[in-house]
Design an enzyme around this catalytic site. Sequence first.
Site, short mmCIF file in Angstrom:
data_model
loop_
_atom_site.label_atom_id
_atom_site.label_comp_id
_atom_site.label_asym_id
_atom_site.label_seq_id
_atom_site.Cartn_x
_atom_site.Cartn_y
_atom_site.Cartn_z
N SER A 80 37.76 42.69 61.96
CA SER A 80 38.06 42.90 63.37
C SER A 80 38.11 44.39 63.69
O SER A 80 38.21 45.22 62.80
CB SER A 80 39.40 42.25 63.72
OG SER A 80 40.44 43.13 63.38
N LYS A 81 38.04 44.67 64.97
CA LYS A 81 38.02 46.05 65.46
C LYS A 81 39.17 46.89 64.91
O LYS A 81 39.04 48.09 64.76
CB LYS A 81 38.07 46.05 66.99
CG LYS A 81 36.68 46.04 67.58
CD LYS A 81 36.61 46.77 68.89
CE LYS A 81 35.18 47.27 69.09
NZ LYS A 81 34.72 47.38 70.42
N ARG A 82 40.28 46.22 64.63
CA ARG A 82 41.45 46.97 64.16
C ARG A 82 41.21 47.64 62.80
O ARG A 82 41.84 48.60 62.46
CB ARG A 82 42.67 46.04 64.07
CG ARG A 82 43.68 46.29 65.18
CD ARG A 82 44.64 45.15 65.31
NE ARG A 82 44.00 44.03 66.00
CZ ARG A 82 44.06 42.77 65.59
NH1 ARG A 82 44.71 42.46 64.49
NH2 ARG A 82 43.48 41.82 66.27
N GLU A 83 40.26 47.08 62.06
CA GLU A 83 40.04 47.61 60.71
C GLU A 83 38.83 48.54 60.61
O GLU A 83 38.33 48.79 59.53
CB GLU A 83 39.87 46.44 59.74
CG GLU A 83 41.14 45.64 59.66
CD GLU A 83 41.30 44.98 58.31
OE1 GLU A 83 41.18 45.69 57.30
OE2 GLU A 83 41.50 43.77 58.29
#
Length: 495
Positions: free
Chosen positions: A261-264
């Site tokens: 996901s974008k968070r990573e």
Amino acid sequence: MKPRLRFAPSPTGYVHIGGLRTALYNYLYAKQNEGTYLIRIEDTDQTRLVEGAIEGMIEAMTWAGVMHDEGPFIDAETRMITEKGDFGPYIQSNRLDIYKKHALDLIDKGHAYYCFCSKERLEEVREHQKAEGLTPKYDGHCRLLSNEEIQQKLAAGVDHVVRLKLPENRVIEFNDLIKGTVSVNTNDIDDQVLMKTDGFPTYHMAVVVDDHYMGITHVVRGDEWLISTPKHLYTYEAFGWDPPQFVHLPVILSHTKKKLSKREGDVAVEDFRRRGYLPEALINYIALVGWSPEDGEEIMSMETLISKFSFDRVSKSSGVFDVDKLNWMNNHYLRQHDLDQLTDLAKPHLIKAGFTTEADFDSQFDWLKKIVDVLRERLNKLEDLSLYSTFFTRTDVELEDDEAREIASLEHISDLMKLFLEKLEAAEAVTAEWMKNALKEIQKETGHKGKNLFMPVRVAITGQVHGPDIAVVSEILGKETLKTRVSYFITHFCK
Ligand code: GLU
């Protein structure tokens, strides 16, 4: 019958790297079998619409080289979305009448029903079921309404949805090309909402209707949809249609084994493009996340992928996105790429790194080409050019580390560099060839050779112990910058 496959993204604003892989596998199979690959835009969730997302998606897929045969395209002149293909419209919000008609058809046949339950009631039912330890599920309340009651409510304009009327206690079984046999009892499935209060279909309604009318033979999608497939199959049956073959792909995990996901970090195709990954590298890499050819080959062009791809070699378990491997692969393609083209691709990065400006780019092209050429073997992506932003432009020398300092303090470096400076001053111009000859001469004249010669020269010119070919670097720096640097080195670092 030639296969027809589709990629059906929701226009959420960017193409997830997992979406790219799904699209690619659809594309590869279609091309391998001389079939058709189309794009359908699934925009029935009006709360998730993002301005310009369709255009961005088409552009990203075009860049990646996963080109569709049918679906929405961007007109080269007007920049407007146009459609190609005989099975359109390919954007679901332009197909609302079709869904409405088919929902009514299902109601007529007794396979679907109006549901007038309010949000509050549904919430109450759910809470109650949870309290009893049951899996929350619609309780079928509106299945029991009489025709009269239904007509009254409709006439009074009561908010409603249309739900699929699943038979009780029936096992729905199907064969997924990757997952194998999947079977589910209808008692464990909800009466799926097919049409929402806003008159839009749900994904589950639209996907079945569209896959049918678009003649889709293979539905290849992420395995988050596997649990919905029995509902879809029942819907096909209710319409009296033959279902397509289903193929559910395992998810792609991040290096921390979480959903990517974008968070990573970067997950959007657009991000990789912006950072200077080459499409052929991204495609080659992503094809291998969860699939490999029988011969174990790793470097593959699109053509090779098309000829080697098969669903039966797609792994059942999730693949891990390994950015190091992607970098390795991108480096491979950077080294192979046509240099003129690569320099053009590198333009924004060269400007950003301060090598050139928009205005000077064309006149400096030949010089920039040399920079790209000598650095490319050291780049993971074109963005890494910025690591060398001062490498060719600075006029002083800074010793990078202890190793460089050690070499700078060698006894013989002063004489070496003074001799080098003399030769430089006498040179008409510095080319890589000139540099090689100069080093040969110095070797002859001083007796220093190998590491004892090359390391000091490299450190005096660049301040670094390791780096790109020093002869080419010298040519790029040119006589004047070289002279300035070597003089600077002699005054500041030589005793
Ligand atoms: N719109 C769905 C998605 O974005 C497509 C699922 C499917 O391919 O059926 O995941």
